[in-house]
Design an enzyme around this catalytic site. Structure first.
Site, PDB file in Angstrom:
ATOM      1  N   LYS A 103     -40.409  25.208 -23.838  1.00 42.94           N
ATOM      2  CA  LYS A 103     -39.030  25.535 -23.458  1.00 42.94           C
ATOM      3  C   LYS A 103     -38.095  24.876 -24.461  1.00 42.94           C
ATOM      4  CE  LYS A 103     -36.768  27.627 -20.107  1.00 42.94           C
ATOM      5  NZ  LYS A 103     -37.215  28.686 -19.188  1.00 42.94           N
ATOM      6  N   ASP A 142     -32.994  32.446 -21.408  1.00 38.98           N
ATOM      7  CA  ASP A 142     -32.886  31.737 -20.126  1.00 38.98           C
ATOM      8  C   ASP A 142     -31.369  31.667 -19.866  1.00 38.98           C
ATOM      9  OD1 ASP A 142     -34.725  29.972 -18.177  1.00 38.98           O
ATOM     10  OD2 ASP A 142     -32.869  28.862 -18.415  1.00 38.98           O
TER      11      ASP A 142
HETATM   12  P1  NDP Z   1     -27.821  33.856 -16.811  1.00 39.36           P
HETATM   13  O1  NDP Z   1     -27.190  32.971 -17.814  1.00 39.36           O
HETATM   14  O2  NDP Z   1     -27.906  35.314 -17.068  1.00 39.36           O
HETATM   15  O3  NDP Z   1     -27.114  33.665 -15.397  1.00 39.36           O
HETATM   16  C1  NDP Z   1     -27.062  32.420 -14.795  1.00 39.36           C
HETATM   17  C2  NDP Z   1     -26.326  32.553 -13.479  1.00 39.36           C
HETATM   18  O4  NDP Z   1     -26.456  31.343 -12.747  1.00 39.36           O
HETATM   19  C3  NDP Z   1     -24.830  32.764 -13.668  1.00 39.36           C
HETATM   20  O5  NDP Z   1     -24.319  33.493 -12.591  1.00 39.36           O
HETATM   21  C4  NDP Z   1     -24.305  31.343 -13.669  1.00 39.36           C
HETATM   22  O6  NDP Z   1     -22.924  31.226 -13.328  1.00 39.36           O
HETATM   23  C5  NDP Z   1     -25.183  30.700 -12.611  1.00 39.36           C
HETATM   24  N1  NDP Z   1     -25.299  29.267 -12.919  1.00 39.36           N
HETATM   25  C6  NDP Z   1     -25.814  28.726 -14.051  1.00 39.36           C
HETATM   26  N2  NDP Z   1     -25.723  27.391 -14.027  1.00 39.36           N
HETATM   27  C7  NDP Z   1     -25.156  27.095 -12.859  1.00 39.36           C
HETATM   28  C8  NDP Z   1     -24.804  25.877 -12.252  1.00 39.36           C
HETATM   29  N3  NDP Z   1     -25.035  24.688 -12.850  1.00 39.36           N
HETATM   30  N4  NDP Z   1     -24.252  25.948 -11.013  1.00 39.36           N
HETATM   31  C9  NDP Z   1     -24.016  27.154 -10.407  1.00 39.36           C
HETATM   32  N5  NDP Z   1     -24.340  28.341 -10.955  1.00 39.36           N
HETATM   33  C10 NDP Z   1     -24.890  28.296 -12.147  1.00 39.36           C
HETATM   34  O7  NDP Z   1     -29.277  33.243 -16.578  1.00 39.36           O
HETATM   35  P2  NDP Z   1     -30.560  33.922 -15.914  1.00 39.36           P
HETATM   36  O8  NDP Z   1     -30.171  34.881 -14.868  1.00 39.36           O
HETATM   37  O9  NDP Z   1     -31.445  34.334 -17.002  1.00 39.36           O
HETATM   38  O10 NDP Z   1     -31.240  32.643 -15.229  1.00 39.36           O
HETATM   39  C11 NDP Z   1     -31.027  32.292 -13.868  1.00 39.36           C
HETATM   40  C12 NDP Z   1     -32.164  31.389 -13.406  1.00 39.36           C
HETATM   41  O11 NDP Z   1     -33.400  32.096 -13.513  1.00 39.36           O
HETATM   42  C13 NDP Z   1     -32.353  30.110 -14.220  1.00 39.36           C
HETATM   43  O12 NDP Z   1     -32.805  29.092 -13.351  1.00 39.36           O
HETATM   44  C14 NDP Z   1     -33.476  30.473 -15.187  1.00 39.36           C
HETATM   45  O13 NDP Z   1     -34.171  29.335 -15.615  1.00 39.36           O
HETATM   46  C15 NDP Z   1     -34.330  31.336 -14.273  1.00 39.36           C
HETATM   47  N6  NDP Z   1     -35.247  32.265 -14.946  1.00 39.36           N
HETATM   48  C16 NDP Z   1     -34.803  33.166 -15.870  1.00 39.36           C
HETATM   49  C17 NDP Z   1     -35.698  34.051 -16.450  1.00 39.36           C
HETATM   50  C18 NDP Z   1     -35.262  35.108 -17.394  1.00 39.36           C
HETATM   51  O14 NDP Z   1     -36.096  35.921 -17.788  1.00 39.36           O
HETATM   52  N7  NDP Z   1     -33.994  35.184 -17.779  1.00 39.36           N
HETATM   53  C19 NDP Z   1     -37.134  33.996 -16.134  1.00 39.36           C
HETATM   54  C20 NDP Z   1     -37.480  33.066 -15.101  1.00 39.36           C
HETATM   55  C21 NDP Z   1     -36.562  32.226 -14.555  1.00 39.36           C
HETATM   56  P3  NDP Z   1     -21.863  30.949 -14.487  1.00 39.36           P
HETATM   57  O15 NDP Z   1     -21.762  32.239 -15.257  1.00 39.36           O
HETATM   58  O16 NDP Z   1     -20.622  30.592 -13.762  1.00 39.36           O
HETATM   59  O17 NDP Z   1     -22.397  29.819 -15.318  1.00 39.36           O
HETATM   60  O1  2IT Z   2     -38.190  30.530 -17.115  1.00 42.52           O
HETATM   61  C1  2IT Z   2     -38.724  31.519 -17.683  1.00 42.52           C
HETATM   62  O2  2IT Z   2     -39.862  31.892 -17.386  1.00 42.52           O
HETATM   63  C2  2IT Z   2     -37.945  32.241 -18.698  1.00 42.52           C
HETATM   64  N1  2IT Z   2     -36.800  31.884 -18.947  1.00 42.52           N
HETATM   65  C3  2IT Z   2     -38.565  33.385 -19.443  1.00 42.52           C
HETATM   66  C4  2IT Z   2     -39.415  32.888 -20.579  1.00 42.52           C
HETATM   67  C5  2IT Z   2     -39.970  33.939 -21.516  1.00 42.52           C
HETATM   68  O3  2IT Z   2     -40.613  33.500 -22.487  1.00 42.52           O
HETATM   69  O4  2IT Z   2     -39.780  35.125 -21.301  1.00 42.52           O
END
Ligand code: NDP
Ligand code: 2IT
Length: 448
Positions: free
Chosen positions: A129, A169
């Site tokens: 990561k 992420d």
């Molecule tokens: P994005 O940046 O697309 O969206 C993040 C969302 O979460 C936004 O709505 C953001 O609000 C909110 N957020 C982020 N930080 C905070 C905080 N400290 N407090 C409150 N709200 C918060 O990210 P993703 O959708 O990609 O990721 C969301 C979660 O999913 C994370 O935990 C990530 O690690 C996990 N994840 C993502 C994957 C992927 O493929 N993208 C895969 C597996 C897990 P704001 O815009 O106001 O910051």
């Molecule tokens: O937390 C996760 O699994 C991710 N942000 C996706 C990682 C990836 O390599 O697609």
């Protein structure tokens, strides 16, 4: 939480001493070590061969300066990280997070969880990561580009299609991946699958954008089906409004659920008629604005400041898809008091240990992040396969593979929980099933 096994307790104590001040990393390790108690009792060889001591120590940590110039000509300096945690079963694989809260402890917690998650997918990917304390919010496209180019100038020395393959992420989506890919290609003069989540015109996989949210719903559907239930007619609350939340909303709705709330870090919206996803996509994906803008499309909906209030909304299924520790004991108690039936984690470590304890004690079906959100990285691994073949599968082909993978993860985690005497405890089941494959690969490869 407490670890009773003396050896594992000592490993935990050492992790805290050697990684001071990294609370999120300690939390992630403690949960896994606790789950492994019955495993090391049955298989003391994992202790004798030093597997537990090795698995909590990253193979390599890269930490670097990221200087860039803002639109006013001022030099800004951020910090970049890549934690290459474990390569026993494949090249390091895992996302990059750009958020002001990023420090080494966040990247280590995410990298550690990624080892087990990636193992659960059944595909050959190790755990890693990275990220930066850079905040893309409020920056122009040109500023984001200059930052990404500077970040990749250093990162490119440490990654490669067969070495380490980053992805997105929080704060890293298609735009950022594009800028980083362009810079990597320019520096190395190679067109390889070094990043995943790429655009569809230059090597990206169909369905990768949707994969984490869709995968979360496929996993949840499998978990519900085991109890004779489904999404049909259920009220669903989803936190966040980013990549994972948006595509979880789409799939949960397609599967018959009614999603009534979404949030961002400022507040949450409640729309009792069901969220209008086209409006949310316009606000978040196109305009990059705040979720409260939803009221401009639907004045009859409600907006509330603060993000934790969302867990006070009555629902059958809760899908936390924002960030770590967003559900504490108090929020978990509210969900339980309102009769929540299932909680499945789209974000990484969104429920704190007290919240998990409350869900489990109340008999709520609980799907832990490592298992439930593995669809994103699994589809990244499918993108790597397509890049290696110089071929592209159709959306339907990738989506069908994703669904199979998620259903398998559910059954493997459930079976491991039962085998080790913790039936229905998917936290333990996911940790154990994920650990065994990596541990056996480490044993076979000697002391490395
Ligand atoms: P994005 O940046 O697309 O969206 C993040 C969302 O979460 C936004 O709505 C953001 O609000 C909110 N957020 C982020 N930080 C905070 C905080 N400290 N407090 C409150 N709200 C918060 O990210 P993703 O959708 O990609 O990721 C969301 C979660 O999913 C994370 O935990 C990530 O690690 C996990 N994840 C993502 C994957 C992927 O493929 N993208 C895969 C597996 C897990 P704001 O815009 O106001 O910051
Ligand atoms: O937390 C996760 O699994 C991710 N942000 C996706 C990682 C990836 O390599 O697609």
């Amino acid at each position: 939480m407490s670890i009773k096994n003396a050896y594992l307790a000592k490993v935990m104590e050492d992790v805290k001493k050697r990684n001071p001040g990294e609370a999120e990393f300690h939390q992630a390790v403690e949960e896994v070590l606790e789950s492994l108690e019955p495993v090391v009792e049955k298989h003391p060889e994992y202790i004798e061969r030093g597997i537990i001591d090795s698995i909590v120590e990253p193979e390599r940590i890269i930490k670097f300066r990221v200087p860039w110039v803002d639109d006013s000509g001022k030099v800004r300096v951020n910090r970049g990280f890549r934690v290459q945690f474990n390569s026993a079963i494949g090249p390091y694989k895992g996302g990059l997070r750009f958020h002001p809260s990023v420090y080494e402890g966040i990247i280590k917690f995410l990298g550690f969880e990624q080892i087990f998650k990636n193992s659960l997918t059944g595909l050959p990917i190790g755990g890693g990561k990275g990220g930066s304390d850079f905040d893309p919010k409020g920056k122009s496209d040109n500023e984001v580009m200059r930052f990404c180019q500077s970040f990749m100038t250093e990162l490119s020395k440490h990654i490669g299609a067969d070495t380490d393959v980053p992805a997105g992420d929080i704060g890293v989506g298609g735009r950022e991946i594009g800028f980083m890919y362009g810079q990597y290609k320019r520096l190395r003069n190679e067109f390889t699958g070094v990043l995943t989540g790429k655009g569809l015109t230059y090597g990206g996989s169909l369905a990768r954008t949707e994969a984490t949210g869709y995968g979360l719903c496929y996993f949840t559907e499998a978990m519900l089906a085991d109890k004779g239930e489904s999404f049909k007619g259920k009220t669903v609350v989803i936190s966040g409004s980013g990549n994972v939340a948006i595509y979880a909303t789409q799939k949960a709705t397609e599967l018959g659920g009614k999603v009534v709330a979404l949030s961002d870090s400022n507040g949450y919206i409640y729309d009792k008629n069901g969220i209008d996803l086209a409006a949310v996509k316009q606000i978040k994906e196109v305009e990059r604005k705040r979720i409260k803008e939803y009221l401009n499309y639907h004045p009859e909906a409600e907006y509330h400041e603060g993000c934790s209030g969302i867990w006070g909304i009555k629902c059958d299924i809760a899908l936390p898809c924002a960030t770590q520790n967003e559900i504490n004991g108090e929020s978990a108690s509210k969900l339980v008091a309102n009769g929540v039936y299932a909680v499945a984690e789209g974000a990484n470590m969104p429920s704190d240990p007290e919240a998990i304890g409350i869900f489990q004690k109340a008999g709520v079906l609980f799907a832990p992040a490592k298992a439930a959100n593995a669809g994103g990285v699994a589809t990244s691994a499918l993108e790597m396969s397509q890049n290696s073949m110089r071929y592209s599968w159709t959306f339907e082909e990738v989506d069908a593979k994703l669904k199979d993978i998620m259903v398998n993860i559910y059954h493997n985690a459930a079976a491991a929980a039962e085998e080790y005497g913790m039936k229905d405890n998917l936290v333990a089941g996911a940790n154990i099933a994920g650990f065994l494959k990596v541990a056996n690969a480490m044993m076979a490869q000697g002391v490395v």
